[in-house]
Design a protein around this motif. Structure first.
Motif, short mmCIF file in Angstrom:
data_model
loop_
_atom_site.label_atom_id
_atom_site.label_comp_id
_atom_site.label_asym_id
_atom_site.label_seq_id
_atom_site.Cartn_x
_atom_site.Cartn_y
_atom_site.Cartn_z
N LEU A 33 -12.20 46.90 32.94
CA LEU A 33 -12.68 46.89 31.55
C LEU A 33 -11.51 47.09 30.58
O LEU A 33 -11.46 46.45 29.52
CB LEU A 33 -13.74 47.97 31.34
CG LEU A 33 -15.09 47.74 32.02
CD1 LEU A 33 -16.02 48.93 31.77
CD2 LEU A 33 -15.74 46.45 31.57
N TYR B 39 -15.64 39.56 36.90
CA TYR B 39 -15.17 39.77 35.53
C TYR B 39 -14.16 38.74 35.06
O TYR B 39 -14.05 38.49 33.85
CB TYR B 39 -14.60 41.18 35.38
CG TYR B 39 -15.67 42.20 35.07
CD1 TYR B 39 -16.03 42.49 33.76
CD2 TYR B 39 -16.34 42.86 36.10
CE1 TYR B 39 -17.03 43.41 33.48
CE2 TYR B 39 -17.33 43.77 35.83
CZ TYR B 39 -17.67 44.05 34.51
OH TYR B 39 -18.67 44.96 34.23
N TYR B 40 -13.41 38.14 35.99
CA TYR B 40 -12.37 37.20 35.57
C TYR B 40 -12.74 35.74 35.79
O TYR B 40 -12.03 34.84 35.33
CB TYR B 40 -11.05 37.52 36.29
CG TYR B 40 -10.46 38.84 35.88
CD1 TYR B 40 -9.60 38.94 34.79
CD2 TYR B 40 -10.76 40.00 36.58
CE1 TYR B 40 -9.05 40.16 34.41
CE2 TYR B 40 -10.23 41.23 36.22
CZ TYR B 40 -9.38 41.30 35.12
OH TYR B 40 -8.85 42.51 34.75
N LEU C 194 -15.44 42.83 41.98
CA LEU C 194 -15.40 42.99 40.53
C LEU C 194 -14.43 42.02 39.88
O LEU C 194 -14.69 41.51 38.78
CB LEU C 194 -15.03 44.43 40.17
CG LEU C 194 -16.00 45.52 40.60
CD1 LEU C 194 -15.57 46.87 40.04
CD2 LEU C 194 -17.42 45.22 40.18
N LYS D 250 -9.49 43.88 30.48
CA LYS D 250 -10.20 42.83 29.75
C LYS D 250 -10.26 43.09 28.24
O LYS D 250 -10.64 42.21 27.47
CB LYS D 250 -11.63 42.68 30.28
CG LYS D 250 -11.73 42.15 31.71
CD LYS D 250 -11.34 40.68 31.82
CE LYS D 250 -12.35 39.79 31.16
NZ LYS D 250 -12.02 38.34 31.34
N GLY E 125 -18.93 47.88 27.35
CA GLY E 125 -18.92 47.17 28.62
C GLY E 125 -19.77 47.82 29.69
O GLY E 125 -20.03 47.20 30.73
#
Length: 283
Positions: free
Chosen positions: A77, A43-44, A39, A80, A108
């Motif tokens: 989430l 996500y990054y 993840l 972020k 999200g």
């Protein structure tokens, strides 16, 4: 992010998810720890997303089909900016949005998941919609390995190959443990890579706890035009916490005060070592 920064972020997310599980006295610890690197890479570094526009038409989609391991996703989430980080303190409390499975009332989250075998069929539909609407987004679907016993996954696998959905990336968190024991004892899966290959997917095995490998594989997908990609992410259940790694009981287990302190100390040590490496490389 540099790879070193991604590794630091993954360690921080592990600390956060352990904290919210400890506070709530409930959670799927082992699987969340095993999928954290996956993840974090997505996500990054990989996915095209915008927390300020969670319904942006051109966003990449992520579906957590193994929805029970949601704690790492909630922490990411929040980090972020999809929702306030303070809301993590409400995890699994009465009236919270942050329940024990993904909840699409939270920005999200694309869909509610938790009933295993549902994520990939929905992901096929999303990827097919992108093709027909001439949109460039990709769909990433994270599945558990115990989940491979669900027949709906194999129907979806056939459809994904039939419609040549090369914008679809399936990921299996292959930690080889499920709630009642090892996957091979509960329902034998091997040869799992060969099965997915025979269903028409391009299968890419990877160390699912190696950030460099994950980023490289996700960036390259699809390697084969006209074929969906299946990333076989070989992971360690409970990764990052010495006393939880490869221990079936940590599938759904809550750390004690002492265990939380020990786990946090181990993860802080990882972060400090990575930070020192960065200082040396810059000098």
């Amino acid at each position: 992010m540099e790879t070193r920064q991604l590794k630091i972020k993954a360690a921080q997310i592990r600390m956060d998810l352990l904290s919210i599980i400890h506070r709530a006295k409930t959670g799927h610890t082992g699987g969340s720890l095993s999928n954290t690197d996956i993840l974090t890479a997505l996500y990054y570094e990989i996915m095209n997303i915008d927390p300020a526009r969670p319904k942006w038409e051109k966003r990449d989609r992520f579906i957590a089909s193994k929805g029970h391991s949601v704690e790492s996703l909630w922490c990411i989430l929040a980090d972020k900016g999809f929702f306030p980080k303070e809301e993590l303190e409400t995890y699994s409390q009465f009236g919270t949005r942050l329940i024990g499975h993904p909840n699409n009332k939270v920005p999200g989250i694309e869909m509610n998941t938790g009933a295993l075998g549902h994520g990939l069929p929905i992901s096929v539909g999303m990827a097919l919609a992108a093709k027909r609407d001439a949109l460039s987004y990709r769909v990433f679907c994270l599945m558990g390995d115990g989940e491979q016993a669900e027949g709906s996954n194999w129907e979806a696998a056939m459809a994904g190959a039939h419609y040549k959905l090369d914008n679809l990336i399936g990921i299996i968190d292959r930690n080889r443990l499920q709630i009642s024991g090892s996957t091979e004892e509960v329902m034998g899966l091997e040869p799992l890579e060969d099965k997915w290959t025979s269903f028409g997917w391009n299968v890419v095995p990877v160390n699912g706890n190696n950030m460099e490998e994950l980023v490289q594989v996700f960036r390259a997908a699809p390697e084969v035009a006209g074929k969906p990609t299946l990333v076989m992410a070989n992971t360690t259940k409970g990764k990052g916490v010495s006393f939880a790694e490869n221990v079936p009981a940590w599938h759904h287990h809550v750390p004690s005060d002492e265990q939380l302190a020990t786990a946090h100390a181990e993860l802080r040590s990882v972060i400090e070592e990575l930070q020192q490496e960065g200082q040396v490389s810059q000098s």
